[in-house]
Structures are given as structure tokens and as C-alpha cells.
Design a protein around this motif. Structure first.
Motif, PDB file in Angstrom:
ATOM      1  N   ARG A 159      64.721   2.267  86.999  1.00 38.51           N
ATOM      2  CA  ARG A 159      65.644   2.006  85.845  1.00 38.51           C
ATOM      3  C   ARG A 159      64.901   1.201  84.986  1.00 38.51           C
ATOM      4  O   ARG A 159      65.044   1.256  83.606  1.00 38.51           O
ATOM      5  CB  ARG A 159      67.002   2.059  86.116  1.00 38.51           C
ATOM      6  N   ASP A 160      65.070  -0.044  85.615  1.00 37.73           N
ATOM      7  CA  ASP A 160      64.573  -1.148  84.749  1.00 37.73           C
ATOM      8  C   ASP A 160      63.211  -1.200  83.820  1.00 37.73           C
ATOM      9  O   ASP A 160      63.041  -1.457  82.843  1.00 37.73           O
ATOM     10  CB  ASP A 160      64.574  -2.395  85.389  1.00 37.73           C
ATOM     11  N   ALA A 186      63.349   1.484  81.116  1.00 44.56           N
ATOM     12  CA  ALA A 186      64.278   1.064  80.088  1.00 44.56           C
ATOM     13  C   ALA A 186      63.473  -0.090  79.082  1.00 44.56           C
ATOM     14  O   ALA A 186      63.414  -0.158  78.160  1.00 44.56           O
ATOM     15  CB  ALA A 186      65.428   0.051  80.477  1.00 44.56           C
ATOM     16  N   GLU A 187      62.652  -0.686  79.863  1.00 47.56           N
ATOM     17  CA  GLU A 187      61.618  -1.696  79.121  1.00 47.56           C
ATOM     18  C   GLU A 187      60.468  -0.759  78.386  1.00 47.56           C
ATOM     19  O   GLU A 187      59.998  -1.240  77.308  1.00 47.56           O
ATOM     20  CB  GLU A 187      61.105  -2.583  80.114  1.00 47.56           C
ATOM     21  N   PRO A 202      62.012   2.489  75.936  1.00 48.97           N
ATOM     22  CA  PRO A 202      63.349   2.376  75.309  1.00 48.97           C
ATOM     23  C   PRO A 202      63.998   3.306  74.709  1.00 48.97           C
ATOM     24  O   PRO A 202      65.308   3.406  74.602  1.00 48.97           O
ATOM     25  CB  PRO A 202      63.123   1.224  74.510  1.00 48.97           C
ATOM     26  N   ALA A 203      63.359   3.969  73.627  1.00 52.25           N
ATOM     27  CA  ALA A 203      63.873   5.288  72.866  1.00 52.25           C
ATOM     28  C   ALA A 203      64.636   6.185  73.957  1.00 52.25           C
ATOM     29  O   ALA A 203      65.617   6.499  73.784  1.00 52.25           O
ATOM     30  CB  ALA A 203      62.732   5.786  72.240  1.00 52.25           C
ATOM     31  N   GLY A 211      66.250   3.156  77.120  1.00 51.68           N
ATOM     32  CA  GLY A 211      67.023   1.559  76.994  1.00 51.68           C
ATOM     33  C   GLY A 211      68.477   1.614  77.528  1.00 51.68           C
ATOM     34  O   GLY A 211      68.791   0.472  77.729  1.00 51.68           O
ATOM     35  N   ASN A 212      69.213   2.605  77.430  1.00 51.45           N
ATOM     36  CA  ASN A 212      70.560   2.573  77.457  1.00 51.45           C
ATOM     37  C   ASN A 212      71.086   3.200  78.817  1.00 51.45           C
ATOM     38  O   ASN A 212      72.259   3.506  78.909  1.00 51.45           O
ATOM     39  CB  ASN A 212      71.543   2.963  76.412  1.00 51.45           C
TER      40      ASN A 212
END
Length: 467
Positions: free
Chosen positions: A290-291, A294-295, A298-299, A302-303
Motif C-alpha cells: 500500500r505504501d 501510494a508513493e 499516486p494518481a 495516493g489516497n
């Protein structure tokens, strides 16, 4: 009469002390014609098929839901149901598959291959399948021991909130995935390679919610693609628990993406401590995915947040019974048919290497290309009824990934569509044997095949083999 069960708390690990239980009386329920142990993919169709024939059928499942890897294991997609021309896993398998596609707007009605799974919906589909045919289910119940006599299983001892009790039936179907019933009853089995090692690694599947699916659909997240974010993630070395490029994902609901990603190495699911440690590590790996996503993407992510991990670890192989016939690599390569075929299979030999270094490369080399045998359009091979028969047992059938097959071929027949088809055949055969003589070898295989075809199974009368 002998009682058999796990050798120790930690499987093959030595136990320093033993503890003798005083004799006790167990309640004994002998009202069943067929008992199915294991409510995963194969167990569901086995129980439903046996009950459909009028057999008094009980399905024993150790978790709180049916479906195994497609539900509790969070595998996000079905492997292909087609041979690239037509659907070949039919009968009950097709009914389950078509039911999973309903009311999912992002899935084309005619889709046959790599179709996403909504795990909660699939739980209810299996509940309805089993209940509609009259099979009974015991959830949160473990098989704890097997009573055998002269190759005949007399009873299984189960444990649940009611304590210990015994169940007996005329015929048993082992759908545990690990061949627990057959192994504990004394049947010969193989595990891994010729040295008993080399099991495929596990995967702990998970789901991310609050994903921007519009952005997700514009990217290529598959690990075999050179533009997948997994390559930059690995190159960064910031996420050390992410072991390799294995990354598969599917939209399983609004804003929710399911992942079959990474590997948990060194797990042997027949050793409880090994699986326990694998689950702990798997949850940590999911959080790092997940992390990392997200990095690096991100599009789309990211959330996103990690909404769930599988309550089951994704185990690809453990025991394989030694049956009346062992399905071989040569059988697979020659697309062989057999007089006692009970199902057809077309999935490629999907072997995940057990050494981390063998998969830690770009371009998806983890598939071990020399092992990734694939069929052309319209090509299938047969699965003989004899592969479901443990060599030394007369009233037990095995269905699912632990059937009698060489290790490489197990890499093909282990997947869910094939298990659905094998389960239906095993359940129907169990019901036939329960009526006849409580001997799985006494039934007419031609009658079994005729009945399967009558229920819609794909069993060509004269399927070709490659010479």
C-alpha cells in the motif's frame, strides 16, 4: 482400528513431552452417506453434487465461510474458464462463474478469462449452491483425527464449540487442499520435489480501497509489464519486504482493487507454526505494498488504504496423494485423454519458484520460462478418475489441488475452475458409491461420465491427444 492425526503441534517438529488423555466417550453420528471435509472450491461442488443425487451429505469447514481461496483467501480473479475458444469448465463450475459476474457493471457478460471476484458475493453464491441441493454445513469445525481399519475410513473426529465428536459416512471426500484426511488415514503422498522439498511459495492476497479506478485503468500494474510501478519500487530498495515482481490485480468493487502480489517464502501449510508465521509476515507485506503504490503510483493509489488481508494464506501446494494413476508432465504435454476422464483442463503450468533470487528480476522472469508450458486455442488434457483415488483407501475420494499428479502438473490443475470441475465429479462419484457398495472403485466410470455430461460437464467423447 487406528486413529490418526497430526504428528505434533508443529507438524514435523519434535515434541519433548507427551500427554496421555484418559479414555472418554464421544457422541457418534453415523447418519451420513457422504462427508466432505473442506469447504473450499472443490468441497463446495463436491457436497452440492453428492446431495443433488439424494445422498445425505455433510460439509465440514474449519472457517466461517465457504469458498476457500476465492473468498477467505481474497484471490482477486478467476484463472481462465476457456481454452481460448470456448468455456470448458462447465456444469456447476459454469453456474458459479456466471453467478459471480451478475450485477458487476465493470465485467463484460461474455468475459471468460481473468474475471474479477467479489469475495463477499461469492460467499453467498457458495452458500446457496450447497444449501439448494440439500447438503448440510458445519462451520468453525476442524477434523482432528481419522479412524481407519484395513483401508476403510470408519469415522472422523471433529472439534468445535460442542467439543469433540465423531462422524461416520459411507464415503468421504477429502477437499482439504492438503490431503489431510487421506494422509491421516495412512494413504501414501508426496510433497514438493523428489527430496520432499521445494514447495512453491505462498502469497497473502489483500485489497486496497479508496483507489482512483479511472487512474488505475490507465496504468499497467501487472508485474510482467516493463512499465509496471513494481520495478521502480524494487529498484528504490525502500520497501524491503516486497520480494519480487509478482503483481496481479483486479477491480473487485467500486474503488476497490484486489491484489495477488508478492510471495511468502518457506511456508509449509502442513506445519501450523509455519503458516502462522507466514500470515504475520503476509500482513506486513500487504501494508508495504500500500505504501509503495501510494508513493510510486499516486494518481491511482495516493489516497488508498489497506482495507483487508485474506484470513487464509494463499497456499499453492503441499501434499499430493499417490493415486491409482499419477498424472504426468508427459500427459500434459501430449494433451492426453483417458478412458476415465472426469474433467478437462487447459490452464498453463503455473509454477512459482521457491527461491527468492529466481524471481527477483525484471520482465516477470519469476515464471521460470522453461516451466511455463502453455496450450494453444482449443487444446485441453483429461483428468482421470483414478487421480482422485488414494491408492490404499477404498472409501475416500480426493478433489482439489492435492490430487495424484507430478509436481509440475500440479502447477496447472491446482487452480479454482479446475477444482470446481473435479469437486463436482468427486461428489457425484461419492453418491454413486454410497448407494452401491461404499467402495469408490466399484462404480461404473462410464455411468459417472454420462451423468456428468447430463449435468453439462465438458467431456468430449473422443478428445484428441498429441502423438
Amino acid at each position: 482400528m487406528g486413529a490418526h492425526g497430526p504428528a505434533s503441534l508443529y507438524g514435523s517438529h519434535p515434541v519433548a513431552k507427551t500427554y496421555s488423555l484418559s479414555p472418554r466417550q464421544l457422541s457418534w453420528d453415523d447418519s451420513w452417506d457422504v462427508i466432505v471435509i473442506g469447504g473450499g472450491t472443490a468441497g463446495c461442488t463436491a457436497a452440492a453434487a453428492a446431495a443433488r443425487e439424494g445422498a445425505r451429505t455433510l460439509l465440514v469447514e474449519q472457517t466461517g465461510s465457504l469458498g476457500g481461496m476465492g473468498t477467505s483467501g481474497l484471490v482477486p480473479a478467476w484463472t481462465p474458464f476457456s481454452d481460448k475458444e470456448k468455456i470448458i469448465y462447465r456444469g456447476m463450475a459454469e453456474k458459479v462463474f456466471e453467478a459471480t459476474k451478475k450485477n458487476q457493471a465493470h465485467i463484460e457478460p461474455g468475459a471468460l478469462d481473468w474475471v474479477a471476484i467479489d469475495p463477499e458475493r461469492l460467499k453467498r453464491i457458495y452458500d446457496e449452491l450447497v444449501a439448494s441441493h440439500g447438503a448440510k454445513v458445519l462451520f468453525n469445525t476442524f477434523m482432528s483425527s481419522v479412524e481407519t481399519e484395513s483401508g476403510h475410513v470408519r469415522a472422523v473426529v471433529i472439534s468445535n464449540k460442542a467439543g469433540l465428536s465423531a462422524l461416520s459416512a459411507k464415503i468421504y471426500v477429502d477437499a482439504t487442499g492438503d490431503a489431510d484426511l487421506a494422509a491421516w488415514a495412512g494413504a501414501p503422498f508426496l510433497k514438493g520435489d523428489e527430496q520432499g522439498k521445494g514447495l512453491m511459495p505462498a502469497t497473502h492476497c489483500f485489497a486496497l480501497a479508496n483507489v482512483n479506478t479511472e487512474a488505475y485503468l490507465k496504468m499497467n500494474c501487472h508485474g510482467a509489464s516493463p512499465d509496471s510501478p513494481i520495478h521502480a519500487i524494487l529498484a528504490s530498495k525502500r520497501y524491503p519486504l516486497l520480494p519480487d515482481v509478482h503483481l496481479c490485480s483486479n477491480i473487485i468493487g467500486p474503488g476497490t482493487v484486489g491484489f495477488n502480489a508478492g510471495h511468502v517464502y518457506g511456508v509449509d501449510a502442513t506445519i501450523p507454526q509455519s503458516t502462522s508465521e507466514g500470515l504475520v509476515l503476509g500482513r506486513k507485506i500487504a501494508a508495504q505494498y500500500r505504501d509503495a503504490l501510494a508513493e510510486f503510483a499516486p494518481a491511482a493509489f495516493g489516497n488508498a488504504y489497506l482495507v483487508m488481508t485474506g484470513s487464509l494464506l494463499g497456499i499453492r501446494e503441499t501434499r499430493r496423494i499417490v493415486g491409482d494413476y499419477v498424472l504426468t508432465l508427459e500427459d500434459y504435454l501430449r494433451r492426453r485423454s483417458f478412458d476415465d476422464d472426469i474433467a478437462r483442463n487447459s490452464y498453463f503450468i503455473d509454477v512459482h519458484p521457491n527461491v527468492k533470487e529466481a524471481v527477483n528480476s525484471l520482465a516477470g522472469a519469476w515464471k521460470c520460462e522453461e516451466k511455463a508450458f502453455r496450450y494453444g486455442a482449443g487444446e485441453t488434457h483429461g483428468i482421470p478418475y483414478r487421480c482422485l483415488l488414494p491408492r490404499t483407501l477404498c472409501n475416500v475420494l480426493v478433489a482439489g489441488r492435492s490430487i495424484s499428479a507430478e509436481q509440475l502438473v500440479q502447477g496447472s490443475v491446482r487452480v479454482m475452475p479446475c477444482c470446481l470441475a473435479m469437486g463436482e465429479a468427486a461428489g457425484l462419484a461419492a453418491a454413486m458409491a454410497a448407494v452401491k457398495s461404499s467402495d469408490t472403485r466399484s462404480i461404473s466410470v462410464s455411468d459417472l461420465q454420462r451423468a456428468l455430461r447430463g449435468y453439462g460437464a465438458y467431456l468430449p467423447e473422443a478428445a484428441p491427444s498429441m502423438v
